[in-house]
Design a protein around this motif. Structure first.
Motif, mmCIF file in Angstrom:
data_model
loop_
_atom_site.group_PDB
_atom_site.id
_atom_site.type_symbol
_atom_site.label_atom_id
_atom_site.label_comp_id
_atom_site.label_asym_id
_atom_site.label_seq_id
_atom_site.Cartn_x
_atom_site.Cartn_y
_atom_site.Cartn_z
ATOM 1 N N GLN A 1 -0.305 -33.115 38.311
ATOM 2 C CA GLN A 1 0.718 -32.882 39.327
ATOM 3 C C GLN A 1 1.946 -32.147 38.807
ATOM 4 N N LYS A 2 2.443 -32.515 37.636
ATOM 5 C CA LYS A 2 3.673 -31.897 37.135
ATOM 6 C C LYS A 2 3.429 -30.476 36.643
ATOM 7 N N SER A 3 2.369 -30.282 35.869
ATOM 8 C CA SER A 3 2.112 -28.964 35.272
ATOM 9 C C SER A 3 1.632 -27.934 36.283
ATOM 10 N N TYR A 4 0.952 -28.379 37.324
ATOM 11 C CA TYR A 4 0.347 -27.424 38.255
ATOM 12 C C TYR A 4 0.883 -27.542 39.680
ATOM 13 N N PHE A 5 2.008 -28.198 39.840
ATOM 14 C CA PHE A 5 2.590 -28.350 41.173
ATOM 15 C C PHE A 5 2.909 -26.969 41.756
ATOM 16 N N GLY A 6 2.308 -26.660 42.910
ATOM 17 C CA GLY A 6 2.575 -25.397 43.580
ATOM 18 C C GLY A 6 2.059 -24.165 42.865
ATOM 19 N N LYS A 7 1.072 -24.322 41.989
ATOM 20 C CA LYS A 7 0.589 -23.177 41.207
ATOM 21 C C LYS A 7 -0.846 -22.761 41.536
ATOM 22 N N VAL A 8 -1.558 -23.568 42.304
ATOM 23 C CA VAL A 8 -2.965 -23.280 42.600
ATOM 24 C C VAL A 8 -3.062 -22.418 43.856
ATOM 25 N N LYS A 9 -3.715 -21.272 43.753
ATOM 26 C CA LYS A 9 -3.818 -20.353 44.888
ATOM 27 C C LYS A 9 -4.888 -20.787 45.872
ATOM 28 N N GLY B 1 -10.680 -8.686 37.513
ATOM 29 C CA GLY B 1 -9.723 -9.728 37.849
ATOM 30 C C GLY B 1 -9.476 -10.683 36.700
ATOM 31 N N ASN B 2 -8.448 -11.494 36.839
ATOM 32 C CA ASN B 2 -8.105 -12.468 35.810
ATOM 33 C C ASN B 2 -7.931 -13.851 36.440
ATOM 34 N N ARG B 3 -8.814 -14.170 37.380
ATOM 35 C CA ARG B 3 -8.760 -15.489 38.026
ATOM 36 C C ARG B 3 -9.100 -16.576 37.009
ATOM 37 N N ASP C 1 -6.355 -13.089 44.843
ATOM 38 C CA ASP C 1 -6.058 -11.689 44.571
ATOM 39 C C ASP C 1 -6.672 -11.332 43.231
ATOM 40 N N CYS C 2 -7.617 -10.388 43.229
ATOM 41 C CA CYS C 2 -8.315 -10.048 41.987
ATOM 42 C C CYS C 2 -7.367 -9.446 40.952
ATOM 43 N N ARG C 3 -6.242 -8.912 41.401
ATOM 44 C CA ARG C 3 -5.321 -8.262 40.463
ATOM 45 C C ARG C 3 -4.305 -9.243 39.876
ATOM 46 N N GLY C 4 -4.328 -10.488 40.324
ATOM 47 C CA GLY C 4 -3.371 -11.471 39.842
ATOM 48 C C GLY C 4 -3.996 -12.421 38.838
ATOM 49 N N ASN C 5 -3.308 -13.536 38.619
ATOM 50 C CA ASN C 5 -3.802 -14.572 37.716
ATOM 51 C C ASN C 5 -4.026 -15.863 38.494
ATOM 52 N N ASP C 6 -4.619 -15.736 39.662
ATOM 53 C CA ASP C 6 -4.765 -16.880 40.568
ATOM 54 C C ASP C 6 -5.608 -17.988 39.944
ATOM 55 N N ILE C 7 -5.201 -19.230 40.245
ATOM 56 C CA ILE C 7 -5.937 -20.408 39.784
ATOM 57 C C ILE C 7 -6.743 -20.969 40.942
ATOM 58 N N ILE C 8 -8.028 -21.229 40.686
ATOM 59 C CA ILE C 8 -8.911 -21.851 41.670
ATOM 60 C C ILE C 8 -9.251 -23.258 41.168
ATOM 61 N N LEU C 9 -9.052 -24.253 42.006
ATOM 62 C CA LEU C 9 -9.289 -25.651 41.631
ATOM 63 C C LEU C 9 -10.482 -26.204 42.402
ATOM 64 N N ASP C 10 -11.344 -26.921 41.686
ATOM 65 C CA ASP C 10 -12.463 -27.633 42.314
ATOM 66 C C ASP C 10 -12.490 -29.028 41.715
ATOM 67 N N PHE C 11 -12.107 -30.046 42.520
ATOM 68 C CA PHE C 11 -12.077 -31.403 41.973
ATOM 69 C C PHE C 11 -13.269 -32.243 42.413
ATOM 70 N N PHE C 12 -14.317 -31.597 42.910
ATOM 71 C CA PHE C 12 -15.652 -32.203 43.034
ATOM 72 C C PHE C 12 -16.613 -31.195 42.393
ATOM 73 N N ALA C 13 -16.440 -30.972 41.100
ATOM 74 C CA ALA C 13 -17.035 -29.798 40.442
ATOM 75 C C ALA C 13 -18.559 -29.799 40.434
ATOM 76 N N GLY C 14 -19.182 -30.976 40.400
ATOM 77 C CA GLY C 14 -20.643 -31.017 40.384
ATOM 78 C C GLY C 14 -21.204 -30.265 39.198
ATOM 79 N N SER C 15 -22.043 -29.282 39.462
ATOM 80 C CA SER C 15 -22.667 -28.511 38.383
ATOM 81 C C SER C 15 -21.813 -27.322 37.961
ATOM 82 N N ALA C 16 -20.572 -27.242 38.441
ATOM 83 C CA ALA C 16 -19.609 -26.182 38.073
ATOM 84 C C ALA C 16 -19.976 -24.821 38.662
#
Length: 530
Positions: free
Chosen positions: A3-11, A330-332, A301-316
């Motif tokens: 929560q603290k490190s990634y608050f408001g940072k996940v696209k 991109g640098n996702r 945005d493929c041109r940004g450094n967007d973070i994608i979160l999956d908290f039911f990752a399963g087989s990734a």
């Protein structure tokens, strides 16, 4: 923890939670007449030290349970509240679901995200062939993906790729390629009388009359189009004049994304991907990377450094899809969270040495990364054959590395309030916290715990020097193992913004500690001891 490190940072967040089919196993409290703590101890969900047992963590939510839907919603709700905190202001969340809980999930999402932030309910034809096992006579061939935004302040999805193949320039118009566009109106004469008039070609005098719904433009606008030679005039009066629509005049906003997604992409494609990576079936019903990739392209945005979160990752699958997409330059980045849910002992995965689903996920990322790097190398080889040797900067480069973290107990002692009967007992307990470091603390683990508690990214660059750690060059410094005047001078020479040190490494040398604090203050460095 995030929560603290990634608050408001996940696209973007994508999750594929248990569908609550009656065969899913997940954590849920199902007794409310006693505290959760009391219940877990009574039924054996916790051991003597108070930690959850594996038997207590994963139990099947049977349809016969009187709180069947409540259990699933109680499992989902706190996770979704925390997820919303992590989203950026312009972030979106996609959730895969089927008919079992789609109605309840919509209500839950409306409560957490707000009904006004509902973007849409996407439909995916997940099954290619009909299922004839359903006793109702209906084959359920689709699933849903709910999409919500954090705030509804405009366009949230990128849109579909524009098709430009039909654009051409047969008359060598200096304005470039074009297609013909319809000019017939949309409303009757009683509603839009200024668009109902005879249209005449000023050069030939041919009168094309007026359509039943008139023209799309009033006389003034039509005159401008004629003057700019944008009208295509038919040779016969029975034809219908059209206008030139130039490719270079289209706005940058892409056509809207369709709610029917994953064309010719089925569940079996996800299974095939796992089979090809592992040469065996280790995971049931994984989502195809092409489907997740389609959603990621819409939400990031493929041109940004967007973070994608999956908290039911399963087989990734999400991690695999992100790496695959980054071949576009991109640098996702991805964060995958998966509980160590045990694999069934009879399963092929367990027999192959994968004790938990998380183990399968980690190995999949490794194998997928290796496969993608191999594909990139082959693509680079082919490109080099087409290009001059000195154009090596045309090579595709992609980092498929990743870090793995396991949730553990803190490296610092945790104050647990217990009934103290007198001041001596309180004094004894306070003595235990003179040194706050836990008995089995590991320095590397402590570095990452302090990173999180300082609000820093887990992907921060950690440089281990002899006696201190530097985080992202000079953002932060940790002094955790030893300290002396030489180490303090070395740390100060790096001009860190903040320094955190363990109090115990000063070995009751108050003079050194005081001098260090003064030196840090004089250098404009924030200094803190633990």
């Amino acid at each position: 923890v995030l929560q603290k490190s990634y608050f408001g940072k996940v696209k973007m967040i994508y999750i594929d939670p248990p569908y609550n089919t009656g065969n899913d196993s997940f954590i849920y409290p199902d007794r409310f007449s006693e505290t959760k703590e009391e219940y877990q101890k009574r039924v054996g969900d916790k051991d003597d030290e108070g930690y959850m047992t594996s038997e207590g963590m994963f139990r099947r939510n049977s349809r016969e349970n009187g709180q069947y839907h409540s259990n699933w919603l109680n499992m989902m709700m706190p996770r979704l509240y925390l997820a919303k905190n992590l989203l950026q202001e312009d972030g979106v969340i996609f959730i895969s679901i089927d008919d079992n809980e789609v109605h309840n999930l919509r209500l839950l999402m409306n409560e957490i995200f707000g009904e006004e932030n509902f973007v849409g309910e996407l439909i995916w034809k997940s099954r290619q062939n009909k299922d004839n096992r359903n006793i109702t006579g209906l084959s359920i061939d689709h699933e849903y993906v709910l999409c919500y935004s954090k705030y509804n302040d405009g366009r949230k999805l990128n849109g579909s790729e524009r098709k430009t193949e039909q654009y051409a320039n047969p008359d060598n118009d200096s304005r470039g390629d074009w297609v013909s566009g319809n000019m017939v109106g949309l409303l009757g004469e009683d509603l839009r009388p200024n668009c109902h008039y005879d249209l005449i070609n000023p050069e030939t005098g041919i009168n094309y009359g007026k359509p039943k719904l008139g023209w799309r433009y009033d006389k003034k606008t039509m005159s401008r189009l004629i003057e700019e030679k944008r009208i295509i005039w038919p040779d016969s009066k029975d034809g219908r004049p059209r206008r030139k629509v130039f490719l270079n005049e289209l706005n940058s906003e892409l056509p809207n994304f369709t709610s029917i997604i994953g064309e010719k992409t089925y569940t079996r494609d996800g299974t095939k991907e796992i089979d090809e990576l592992f040469n065996s079936k280790y995971f049931d019903f994984p989502k195809p990377t092409t489907l997740i990739g389609e959603l990621i392209k819409q939400g990031t945005d493929c041109r940004g450094n967007d973070i994608i979160l999956d908290f039911f990752a399963g087989s990734a699958t999400t991690a695999h899809a992100v790496m695959q997409l980054n071949k576009d330059g991109g640098n996702r980045k991805y964060i995958c969270v998966q509980m160590p849910e045990p694999c069934e002992e009879k399963s092929e995965a367990y027999k192959a040495g994968y004790n938990t689903i998380a183990d399968i996920a980690k190995e999949r990322i490794r194998r997928a990364g290796k496969k993608i790097q191999s594909e990139i190398a082959e693509e680079n080889r082919k490109n080099k054959e087409k290009l001059d040797f000195d154009k090596s900067n045309e090579e595709i480069k992609l980092d498929t590395g990743f870090k793995v973290f396991k949730l553990s107990v803190s490296n610092f002692k945790q104050w647990r309030q217990s009934p103290l009967h007198n001041s001596e007992e309180l004094t004894d307990q306070l003595k235990l916290f003179i040194d706050p470091i836990a008995e089995n603390a590991i320095i590397e683990d402590m570095v990452y715990e302090l990173l999180l508690k300082s609000g820093k990214d887990l992907n921060s660059r950690v440089e281990n020097n002899d006696g201190y750690y530097l985080i992202d060059s000079n953002e932060l410094a940790f002094i955790l193992e030893k300290v002396n005047e030489q180490i303090i001078l070395e740390v100060l020479s790096e001009y860190p913004k903040k320094v955190i040190a363990l109090d115990r490494i000063f070995n009751e040398n108050d003079q050194l500690k005081t001098n260090t604090a003064l030196q840090m203050k004089d250098a404009g460095v924030e200094f803190k001891t633990i």
